[in-house]
Design a protein around this motif. Structure first.
Motif, short mmCIF file in Angstrom:
data_model
loop_
_atom_site.label_atom_id
_atom_site.label_comp_id
_atom_site.label_asym_id
_atom_site.label_seq_id
_atom_site.Cartn_x
_atom_site.Cartn_y
_atom_site.Cartn_z
N PRO A 43 0.81 -1.23 0.00
CA PRO A 43 0.00 0.00 0.00
C PRO A 43 0.84 1.27 0.00
N ILE A 44 1.85 1.33 -0.86
CA ILE A 44 2.72 2.49 -0.89
C ILE A 44 1.98 3.70 -1.46
N VAL A 45 0.96 3.48 -2.26
CA VAL A 45 0.17 4.57 -2.79
C VAL A 45 -1.00 4.89 -1.87
N LEU A 46 -1.72 3.87 -1.42
CA LEU A 46 -2.90 4.10 -0.58
C LEU A 46 -2.55 4.59 0.82
N ALA A 47 -1.50 4.04 1.41
CA ALA A 47 -1.19 4.36 2.80
C ALA A 47 -0.95 5.85 3.04
N PRO A 48 -0.16 6.55 2.21
CA PRO A 48 -0.01 7.99 2.46
C PRO A 48 -1.32 8.76 2.39
N GLY A 49 -2.19 8.38 1.47
CA GLY A 49 -3.48 9.05 1.38
C GLY A 49 -4.30 8.89 2.65
N PHE A 50 -4.36 7.68 3.18
CA PHE A 50 -5.10 7.46 4.42
C PHE A 50 -4.38 8.06 5.63
N PHE A 51 -3.06 8.13 5.58
CA PHE A 51 -2.32 8.77 6.66
C PHE A 51 -2.75 10.22 6.83
N PHE A 52 -2.81 10.95 5.73
CA PHE A 52 -3.21 12.35 5.82
C PHE A 52 -4.70 12.49 6.10
N MET A 53 -5.49 11.53 5.64
CA MET A 53 -6.91 11.55 5.96
C MET A 53 -7.13 11.38 7.46
N LEU A 54 -6.33 10.52 8.08
CA LEU A 54 -6.45 10.31 9.52
C LEU A 54 -6.18 11.59 10.30
N ARG A 55 -5.32 12.43 9.79
CA ARG A 55 -4.98 13.67 10.48
C ARG A 55 -6.10 14.71 10.40
N GLU A 56 -6.97 14.58 9.42
CA GLU A 56 -7.96 15.63 9.16
C GLU A 56 -9.39 15.22 9.46
N HIS A 57 -9.67 13.92 9.53
CA HIS A 57 -11.05 13.47 9.59
C HIS A 57 -11.28 12.51 10.75
N SER A 58 -12.54 12.27 11.03
CA SER A 58 -12.93 11.41 12.14
C SER A 58 -12.76 9.94 11.78
N ALA A 59 -12.89 9.10 12.81
CA ALA A 59 -12.81 7.66 12.60
C ALA A 59 -13.93 7.18 11.69
N ASP A 60 -15.12 7.77 11.82
CA ASP A 60 -16.23 7.38 10.96
C ASP A 60 -15.90 7.64 9.49
#
Length: 263
Positions: A43-60
C-alpha cells in the motif's frame, strides 16, 4: 490544513507514487512478472493518502472511506483483467485506456451504493476469481528476457504518476467519505506501471505482471478491510498500524508462495 501542510502532503504522495512506479517496474523486469505483481499489492500509494486523511477526519470518515476503497479495488481487478485481454490486441495506450474504461464501468456505480466492508470484500473476491479465470486464457506462461530499462523515461513516467496522485489527494477529501475512498483507490499507479512495462518490455511481460497483480491486490484489500473494521474500535492510529501490518503479512505470504511455484 495550512498551505505548507498541503504542499507537504502533495510532495509525499507524489514522491511515494513515483518511487513505487519505478521500483515495481524494475522488479517486474528483473525478478519476473509474478514477483512484480505481488509487490504491486504493497500500500505504498494508498497508505499515504489514508495517513493524511487520519490527520484531518474522524474515525467514521476514515472507516467509510476504507470501505469505499474496497469496492473500488473490486473494480481494479476488472481493470487488471481488462488490461491482460486488451494488451494482446491493442497497443500500450489502447490497452491502458480500455482498462481504465472497464474500471469506470464498475467503479462509478459502486461509488453510490452502501459500502459495507464485508460485502465489498465478497465482491472483491468474486471479481478477483473471474478476472483470474478470464485472464489466464490470454497470458503466455513462457518467460522472456526483458530489454534493458530505459531509466530516464521510466523516472519521468513515475514523476507524472506522482503528480496525478497528488492532485487526486487534494480532490478526494472534498468529495465525502465514500467518493474519497473510491478516488484514492483509482489505479493510477497501475496505469503507469503497466504502461511502462508494455512500452519498455513488451505485451507478454506487461500482461503477466497484470495477471499476477490480481493476487497482489489482495494485500491492498486486506489493508482497507483492516482499517475499515478497526478504525472505530481500537483507535484510528492503532487501526492504521494494524492495517499496514496486515498488508505486509499478506504480501510476504504471497511472495513466499510465488517463489515456491515451479517456473
Amino acid at each position: 490544513m495550512s498551505d505548507a501542510g498541503q504542499w507537504t502532503e502533495f510532495a509525499i504522495r507524489a514522491a511515494s507514487t513515483a518511487f513505487v512506479v519505478v521500483f515495481v517496474a524494475w522488479i517486474a523486469a528483473r525478478l519476473g512478472p509474478t514477483i512484480g505483481g505481488v509487490v504491486i499489492g504493497l500500500p505504498i500509494v494508498l497508505a499515504p493518502g489514508f495517513f493524511f486523511m487520519l490527520r484531518e477526519h474522524s474515525a467514521d470518515f476514515v472507516a467509510a472511506s476504507a470501505s469505499g476503497a474496497i469496492f473500488s479495488l473490486a473494480a481494479t481487478q476488472i481493470f487488471l483483467g481488462a488490461f491482460v485481454v486488451a494488451s494482446t490486441r491493442l497497443g500500450a495506450a489502447g490497452a491502458t485506456a480500455a482498462a481504465i474504461a472497464a474500471w469506470c464501468v464498475l467503479a462509478i456505480p459502486l461509488a453510490f451504493v452502501p459500502h459495507d466492508p464485508f460485502v465489498g470484500t465478497a465482491l472483491f473476491a468474486l471479481t478477483t476469481l473471474l478476472a483470474r479465470l478470464v485472464g489466464r486464457r490470454f497470458v503466455d506462461p513462457d518467460r522472456r528476457a526483458p530489454s534493458p530499462a530505459r531509466w530516464s523515461l521510466l523516472i519521468l513516467r513515475g514523476i507524472a504518476a506522482g503528480m496525478l496522485v497528488g492532485c487526486v489527494t487534494f480532490a478526494a477529501s472534498r468529495l465525502g467519505a465514500s467518493l474519497a475512498g473510491t478516488l484514492l483507490a483509482f489505479p493510477i499507479g497501475f496505469c503507469v506501471i503497466l504502461l511502462s512495462l508494455r512500452l519498455d518490455h513488451g505485451a507478454e511481460i506487461a500482461g503477466q505482471t497484470a495477471h499476477a497483480g490480481l493476487v497482489g491486490v489482495v494485500s491492498l484489500a486486506g489493508f482497507c478491510l483492516a482499517l475499515a473494521v478497526t478504525s472505530q474500535t481500537i483507535g484510528q492510529w492503532q487501526a492504521f498500524g494494524a492495517a499496514l501490518l496486515a498488508s505486509l503479512a499478506i504480501t510476504i505470504a504471497l511472495t513466499v508462495i510465488a517463489q515456491r511455484r515451479p517456473t
